[in-house]
Design a protein around this motif. Structure first.
Motif, PDB file in Angstrom:
ATOM      1  N   ASP A   1      13.544  -2.569 -35.387  1.00  0.00           N
ATOM      2  CA  ASP A   1      13.965  -1.376 -36.124  1.00  0.00           C
ATOM      3  C   ASP A   1      13.150  -0.146 -35.734  1.00  0.00           C
ATOM      4  O   ASP A   1      13.372   0.935 -36.263  1.00  0.00           O
ATOM      5  CB  ASP A   1      13.867  -1.612 -37.633  1.00  0.00           C
ATOM      6  N   GLY A   2      12.209  -0.318 -34.840  1.00  0.00           N
ATOM      7  CA  GLY A   2      11.401   0.811 -34.384  1.00  0.00           C
ATOM      8  C   GLY A   2      11.993   1.441 -33.136  1.00  0.00           C
ATOM      9  O   GLY A   2      12.868   0.863 -32.471  1.00  0.00           O
ATOM     10  N   PRO A   3      11.555   2.640 -32.791  1.00  0.00           N
ATOM     11  CA  PRO A   3      12.083   3.306 -31.601  1.00  0.00           C
ATOM     12  C   PRO A   3      11.581   2.642 -30.321  1.00  0.00           C
ATOM     13  O   PRO A   3      10.508   2.039 -30.294  1.00  0.00           O
ATOM     14  CB  PRO A   3      11.536   4.730 -31.733  1.00  0.00           C
ATOM     15  N   ILE A   4      12.398   2.743 -29.269  1.00  0.00           N
ATOM     16  CA  ILE A   4      11.975   2.289 -27.943  1.00  0.00           C
ATOM     17  C   ILE A   4      11.230   3.442 -27.284  1.00  0.00           C
ATOM     18  O   ILE A   4      11.769   4.532 -27.113  1.00  0.00           O
ATOM     19  CB  ILE A   4      13.184   1.858 -27.096  1.00  0.00           C
TER      20      ILE A   4
ATOM     21  N   CYS B   1       0.800  -1.235   0.000  1.00  0.00           N
ATOM     22  CA  CYS B   1       0.000   0.000   0.000  1.00  0.00           C
ATOM     23  C   CYS B   1       0.827   1.277   0.000  1.00  0.00           C
ATOM     24  O   CYS B   1       0.283   2.361   0.233  1.00  0.00           O
ATOM     25  CB  CYS B   1      -0.953   0.004   1.197  1.00  0.00           C
ATOM     26  N   LEU B   2       2.128   1.184  -0.218  1.00  0.00           N
ATOM     27  CA  LEU B   2       2.952   2.386  -0.256  1.00  0.00           C
ATOM     28  C   LEU B   2       3.442   2.629  -1.680  1.00  0.00           C
ATOM     29  O   LEU B   2       3.434   1.736  -2.518  1.00  0.00           O
ATOM     30  CB  LEU B   2       4.152   2.240   0.686  1.00  0.00           C
ATOM     31  N   GLY B   3       3.873   3.843  -1.938  1.00  0.00           N
ATOM     32  CA  GLY B   3       4.428   4.186  -3.242  1.00  0.00           C
ATOM     33  C   GLY B   3       5.937   4.210  -3.188  1.00  0.00           C
ATOM     34  O   GLY B   3       6.575   3.451  -2.457  1.00  0.00           O
ATOM     35  N   ASN B   4       6.532   5.090  -4.008  1.00  0.00           N
ATOM     36  CA  ASN B   4       7.970   5.339  -3.994  1.00  0.00           C
ATOM     37  C   ASN B   4       8.792   4.152  -4.481  1.00  0.00           C
ATOM     38  O   ASN B   4       9.929   3.973  -4.076  1.00  0.00           O
ATOM     39  CB  ASN B   4       8.428   5.744  -2.586  1.00  0.00           C
ATOM     40  N   LEU B   5       8.214   3.294  -5.336  1.00  0.00           N
ATOM     41  CA  LEU B   5       8.984   2.218  -5.940  1.00  0.00           C
ATOM     42  C   LEU B   5       9.436   2.657  -7.336  1.00  0.00           C
ATOM     43  O   LEU B   5       8.800   3.491  -7.972  1.00  0.00           O
ATOM     44  CB  LEU B   5       8.148   0.941  -6.033  1.00  0.00           C
ATOM     45  N   GLU B   6      10.522   2.067  -7.801  1.00  0.00           N
ATOM     46  CA  GLU B   6      11.056   2.420  -9.116  1.00  0.00           C
ATOM     47  C   GLU B   6      10.361   1.561 -10.173  1.00  0.00           C
ATOM     48  O   GLU B   6      10.858   0.508 -10.576  1.00  0.00           O
ATOM     49  CB  GLU B   6      12.562   2.215  -9.162  1.00  0.00           C
ATOM     50  N   VAL B   7       9.200   2.027 -10.604  1.00  0.00           N
ATOM     51  CA  VAL B   7       8.440   1.329 -11.639  1.00  0.00           C
ATOM     52  C   VAL B   7       8.749   1.986 -12.981  1.00  0.00           C
ATOM     53  O   VAL B   7       8.617   3.202 -13.131  1.00  0.00           O
ATOM     54  CB  VAL B   7       6.926   1.377 -11.343  1.00  0.00           C
ATOM     55  N   LYS B   8       9.182   1.183 -13.933  1.00  0.00           N
ATOM     56  CA  LYS B   8       9.512   1.682 -15.264  1.00  0.00           C
ATOM     57  C   LYS B   8       8.812   0.837 -16.322  1.00  0.00           C
ATOM     58  O   LYS B   8       8.476  -0.322 -16.081  1.00  0.00           O
ATOM     59  CB  LYS B   8      11.028   1.654 -15.507  1.00  0.00           C
ATOM     60  N   ALA B   9       8.607   1.433 -17.480  1.00  0.00           N
ATOM     61  CA  ALA B   9       7.974   0.712 -18.590  1.00  0.00           C
ATOM     62  C   ALA B   9       8.502   1.254 -19.906  1.00  0.00           C
ATOM     63  O   ALA B   9       8.852   2.431 -20.018  1.00  0.00           O
ATOM     64  CB  ALA B   9       6.456   0.856 -18.530  1.00  0.00           C
ATOM     65  N   GLU B  10       8.559   0.367 -20.892  1.00  0.00           N
ATOM     66  CA  GLU B  10       8.925   0.779 -22.242  1.00  0.00           C
ATOM     67  C   GLU B  10       8.256  -0.151 -23.240  1.00  0.00           C
ATOM     68  O   GLU B  10       7.956  -1.305 -22.937  1.00  0.00           O
ATOM     69  CB  GLU B  10      10.438   0.773 -22.431  1.00  0.00           C
ATOM     70  N   LEU B  11       8.018   0.400 -24.428  1.00  0.00           N
ATOM     71  CA  LEU B  11       7.371  -0.351 -25.502  1.00  0.00           C
ATOM     72  C   LEU B  11       8.392  -0.553 -26.610  1.00  0.00           C
ATOM     73  O   LEU B  11       8.957   0.408 -27.127  1.00  0.00           O
ATOM     74  CB  LEU B  11       6.157   0.418 -26.025  1.00  0.00           C
ATOM     75  N   ARG B  12       8.637  -1.825 -26.968  1.00  0.00           N
ATOM     76  CA  ARG B  12       9.643  -2.149 -27.974  1.00  0.00           C
ATOM     77  C   ARG B  12       9.003  -2.899 -29.131  1.00  0.00           C
ATOM     78  O   ARG B  12       8.229  -3.831 -28.919  1.00  0.00           O
ATOM     79  CB  ARG B  12      10.755  -3.023 -27.382  1.00  0.00           C
ATOM     80  N   SER B  13       9.361  -2.485 -30.342  1.00  0.00           N
ATOM     81  CA  SER B  13       8.866  -3.177 -31.521  1.00  0.00           C
ATOM     82  C   SER B  13       9.594  -4.507 -31.669  1.00  0.00           C
ATOM     83  O   SER B  13      10.801  -4.598 -31.465  1.00  0.00           O
ATOM     84  CB  SER B  13       9.092  -2.321 -32.770  1.00  0.00           C
ATOM     85  N   LYS B  14       8.843  -5.562 -32.014  1.00  0.00           N
ATOM     86  CA  LYS B  14       9.459  -6.873 -32.195  1.00  0.00           C
ATOM     87  C   LYS B  14      10.317  -6.928 -33.452  1.00  0.00           C
ATOM     88  O   LYS B  14      11.132  -7.836 -33.615  1.00  0.00           O
ATOM     89  CB  LYS B  14       8.387  -7.954 -32.250  1.00  0.00           C
TER      90      LYS B  14
END
Length: 728
Positions: free
Chosen positions: A416-419, A400-413
C-alpha cells in the motif's frame, strides 16, 4: 508544371490520380495498383510487395480498387495543382459560374469553396446573400493562405440513383461511408453512425495511439542512443586493445631480444671456457712433443758418432733423460679434457604452439546474474539510502564499461506504499551508485535490474524506520513536578502520574485540563501511581503503594480495582506497570513478586508469566511492559540486563538488548523498541541496537502516541515530559 515530389506517384511518375493508401502507408494511383495486381492475378496471389518498401500487402477481396482512398493526398494534389497554375499564364479557371465560364479566376470564396472570375467576385460584392462570405484574392500575397482555407472536395455517393448525396454517415456493419438514401435502401437495419461521431472516435483513437507511440519512440530513441554509445565504447575499446596488443608484443619482442642476448653471452662464456681448457692441454702435448723430439735428435746424433768414448760419456745421460721424458709423456692422459660439444636447443615447436595461443580477444558481455549490489539492509524514512552496483561478465570478471540500463526501485512489502524509483549514477567504469529516498516505514524490497533482469540475489530486504537521531530536539515540553509515568489517549489527551499521588491530565497542546486522584487508600486515591495505560475510555493505573491496578474513566470516575497485596496467584506486590491487549486482558508487572500476571477485564486471574528461577526466560523486578504488533509481551526488569519477550499465552520467545537497569519500554509504529535506562536505547525489530541518545539523562518512563506515533519521555529529575514528533 512545377509539382512537389510528395504528390508524385512513384509508379507512373505523374501527379496522383485517385490515390490509394497501403498498410505500409505508401500511396499510389489506383490505376497503377490495378496494373500491378493484375500481373499477379494469374498466380492467384492474395498479396503483393509494396513497390517502395517491398513489404507484403494484402489485396482486398474486391481487388486493389477497394484499397482505402488517401483523401488527404488527393486534396494535396488539388492544392498543389492550383498553386502551380497561379504562376502560369493560363491561370485557374472559374468554378463559380454555372454556364461554363471560360474566364480565369481572380479570387477564391472560402464559403462557396469556389474560384471566382471577375463577374463572380462582383456577385460576392453586391448580392446581399453573398456579402458576408470570406473572399481571398489570387495575387501572390493573398494566395499564400489558400492551402489553409481551401476545403477538400466533398465526397458523394457512388450509387447511380444517389447522385449529389454526400457521404455523411458510416455503416459500422459494412465498415463504409454511406449517404442518406443508402441508409434506407442498401444498408437498411444496419448499425449507422453519423460521420462526425465516427470521425471523432477515430480521432480519439489516433490521439491515444499517437501518445502510445511517443512512449515507444522515447524508448526506441533511448535504445538507439544506448546502442550508439555501445558502438562508441566498442570503437574506444578497440583502440585501447590495439595499444594493449602492441605493448604486449613489444614487451614480448623485448623479452626475446633479452633472451637472445643472454644465450649468446652464455655461448661466449661456455665456449671460451672450453677453448681455454683445451688450449692449455694442447700446449702441454706440444711441449712434451718438443722435448722428446729434441732428445731424439740429440740421441740420433750420438748414435751417428764412431767415437766410443763419446758414446760411453753421453749415452747414459741421454738415455736417462730420454726415458724420463718418455715416462712423463706416457703418464699424461692423451684424451682431451673437453670432449663435449655445444648445441642450441630452442624447443621451437612447443614454443610456437604456446605463442599462437598467446593472447585472447575476450567478449566482455555483462551478466546480470553475475553482477552484484552492495547495500545496507536498514534505511531511514525521508533520508537518502545509497547502494552500489558492480557489473561483471559471465566469467565473473569486472565489466569496465558503463552505458548499461541499470534501474532500481524500493517497494513496500505491505503493497500500500508508494513505489520509490532510484536515481542511478553511471560512473562509466562498470559501477553505478543508486540513491533512493524511502517514503514509508516498514519492510521493503530493493529491486535492482540490469538490462531488464534482476542482478544477483535481487530483490533485497530493506527495513525502513523513522529517523530517531533527532530526539535531542523535543517539539514540546510539559512541565510537571516529579513525573513517574505517561500515557496518551487516542484522542490526544496526556495522562501523567506524579509524586503528588495524582494523575495530571493535559490536552495535546500541553495545557492542564484537570487532576485525578490524590494521596490515600480510597477508591480514587493513589499511593505511587508509577504506571498508566489508556484504552478506549478507561484509564488503568498501577498503584504501587496500594498494591493494585485501579480502573477509572478517562474523566476520573472510579470503576474497579484488580488485585490485593500478597504473593499468591492473583495477588500483587508493588505493581509497577499495566497494559491491555486487544482481548481486553489486563497484563500487570508484579514487580516485587518478579512476575507478570494476566487478568480478565473483570479482574479474574488467568495465568502468570513467572520470572523467578534461572534460564533465558528469567527476569527480576519487572518495571515496564509493552505489546508489539503481534501482541507479544516485552518485559523490561530492573534486575535484568536484557528485554524478555513472551507470546500472548506467556511462552518464552527470545531476549534482546543489553541495557543497564531499564525503567521504561515502548514500541513505535515501525516496530522499533525504545528502552529507557541511563539513556535512551533504540532497537530494530530483530533486537539489534541501532542508536543511543546520550543527552536524555536517566529517563524514567516512555510511551508512544497510539494515533500519531509521537514519543513521550518522562524525566523525573528534570520535572518535565518531553514530546518528540516523528516524521511520517
Amino acid at each position: 508544371m512545377n509539382i512537389n515530389d510528395h504528390v508524385i506517384c512513384q509508379l507512373c511518375l505523374k501527379p496522383f490520380s485517385d490515390p490509394r493508401i497501403l498498410s505500409c502507408l505508401h500511396s499510389f494511383c489506383c490505376k497503377c495498383l490495378l496494373r500491378v495486381t493484375e500481373k499477379l492475378g494469374s498466380q492467384k496471389q492474395n498479396c503483393f510487395p509494396c513497390p517502395t518498401c517491398l513489404r507484403s500487402v494484402s489485396i482486398p477481396a474486391g481487388g486493389a480498387k477497394h484499397l482505402p482512398q488517401n483523401l488527404h493526398l488527393g486534396y494535396e494534389v488539388q492544392v498543389v495543382g492550383y498553386m502551380s497554375k497561379f504562376s502560369s499564364d493560363s491561370g485557374v479557371p472559374c468554378t463559380f459560374c454555372v454556364n461554363g465560364c471560360s474566364n480565369s479566376a481572380v479570387a477564391f470564396c472560402c464559403v462557396c469553396h469556389a474560384f471566382l472570375c471577375k463577374a463572380g467576385q462582383d456577385c460576392h460584392r453586391y448580392v446581399p446573400q453573398l456579402l458576408e462570405h470570406s473572399v481571398v484574392g489570387l495575387d501572390k500575397e493573398s494566395a499564400a493562405v489558400l492551402p489553409t482555407v481551401m476545403k477538400p472536395t466533398e465526397q458523394y455517393c457512388s450509387q447511380p440513383k444517389h447522385k449529389k448525396q454526400e457521404l455523411n454517415f458510416y455503416c459500422e456493419t459494412c465498415s463504409c461511408l454511406v449517404c442518406r438514401d443508402c441508409i434506407v435502401v442498401v444498408h437498411k437495419d444496419h448499425t449507422i453512425t453519423e460521420l462526425s461521431i465516427i470521425a471523432e472516435a477515430h480521432r480519439d483513437e489516433m490521439k491515444e495511439t499517437l501518445e502510445d507511440s511517443k512512449e515507444v519512440m522515447s524508448k526506441l530513441a533511448y535504445a538507439a542512443d544506448k546502442a550508439n554509445k555501445m558502438i562508441q565504447c566498442v570503437e574506444s575499446s578497440k583502440q585501447q586493445i590495439k595499444l594493449d596488443v602492441e605493448n604486449a608484443f613489444s614487451q614480448l619482442i623485448k623479452i626475446l631480444e633479452e633472451r637472445k642476448k643472454a644465450l649468446l653471452s652464455e655461448l661466449d662464456a661456455v665456449s671460451l671456457s672450453k677453448v681455454n681448457s683445451l688450449t692449455l692441454q694442447k700446449d702441454e702435448f706440444v711441449n712434451y712433443q718438443h722435448d722428446i723430439h729434441r732428445y731424439n735428435d740429440f740421441t740420433s746424433h750420438v748414435l751417428q758418432t764412431h767415437i766410443d768414448h763419446e758414446v760411453v760419456a753421453l749415452g747414459r745421460l741421454v738415455s736417462s733423460e730420454l726415458k724420463t721424458n718418455l715416462k712423463k709423456a706416457t703418464n699424461v692422459s692423451l684424451i682431451p679434457k673437453q670432449q663435449s660439444y655445444l648445441r642450441f636447443s630452442a624447443q621451437i615447436e612447443g614454443f610456437t604452439k604456446e605463442l599462437f595461443r598467446l593472447g585472447e580477444i575476450v567478449d566482455m558481455n555483462p551478466s546480470p546474474q553475475a553482477s552484484t549490489c552492495t547495500y545496507t539492509p536498514v534505511a531511514k524514512v525521508n533520508l537518502k539510502h545509497y547502494s552500489k552496483v558492480e557489473t561483471k561478465t559471465s566469467k565473473r570478471e569486472r565489466y569496465c564499461l558503463g552505458n548499461l540500463e541499470v534501474k532500481a526501485e524500493l517497494r513496500s512489502k505491505s503493497h500500500d506504499g508508494p513505489i520509490v524509483p532510484g536515481e542511478v549514477e553511471d560512473h562509466s567504469d562498470g559501477t553505478y551508485t543508486i540513491t533512493l529516498t524511502p517514503k514509508t516505514i516498514g519492510p521493503h524490497q530493493l529491486i535492482v535490474t540490469m538490462d531488464g533482469q534482476n542482478v544477483q540475489n535481487s530483490p533485497y530486504n530493506v527495513e525502513v524506520s523513522r529517523d530517531y537521531t533527532f530526539l535531542c530536539n523535543p517539539k514540546q515540553v510539559i512541565s510537571v513536578a516529579q513525573p513517574y509515568c505517561v500515557a496518551v489517549h487516542d484522542k490526544g489527551d496526556i495522562y501523567v502520574g506524579c509524586n503528588d499521588e495524582c494523575i495530571h491530565v493535559f490536552d495535546k497542546s500541553g495545557k492542564l485540563k484537570h487532576i485525578i486522584g490524590g494521596s490515600g487508600k480510597g477508591e480514587s486515591a493513589f499511593d505511587g501511581p508509577i504506571g498508566a495505560f489508556v484504552k478506549g475510555d478507561i484509564l488503568y493505573v498501577a498503584d504501587v503503594g496500594n498494591h493494585c491496578i485501579k480502573m477509572l474513566t478517562v474523566g476520573g470516575k472510579f470503576l474497579r480495582s484488580i488485585g490485593e497485596q500478597g504473593s499468591r496467584q492473583g495477588q500483587l506486590n508493588a505493581p509497577s506497570d499495566v497494559v491491555v491487549d486487544s482481548k481486553d486482558r489486563v497484563i500487570i508487572a508484579d514487580r516485587d513478586n518478579s512476575r507478570v500476571q494476566v487478568f480478565s477485564q473483570g479482574g479474574d486471574w488467568m495465568f502468570t508469566i513467572d520470572g523467578n528461577g534461572s534460564g533465558d526466560h528469567a527476569y527480576k523486578y519487572p518495571c515496564s511492559l509493552v505489546l508489539d504488533h503481534q501482541e507479544n509481551i516485552h518485559v523490561a526488569a530492573y534486575g535484568s540486563d536484557t528485554i524478555k519477550v513472551f507470546t500472548p499465552e506467556g511462552i518464552y520467545l527470545r531476549m534482546y538488548g543489553y541495557v543497564d537497569g531499564p525503567r521504561g519500554i515502548a514500541i513505535g509504529h515501525d516496530g522499533y523498541s525504545l528502552v529507557c535506562d541511563k539513556c535512551l536505547s533504540i532497537f530494530d525489530p530483530q533486537g539489534h541496537k541501532i542508536h543511543t541518545i546520550e543527552d536524555l539523562q536517566q529517563p524514567s518512563g516512555i510511551t508512544v502516541d497510539p494515533k500519531s506515533g509521537s514519543i513521550y519521555i518522562v524525566l523525573f529529575n528534570n520535572n518535565n515530559v518531553l514530546r518528540y514528533v516523528l516524521e511520517p
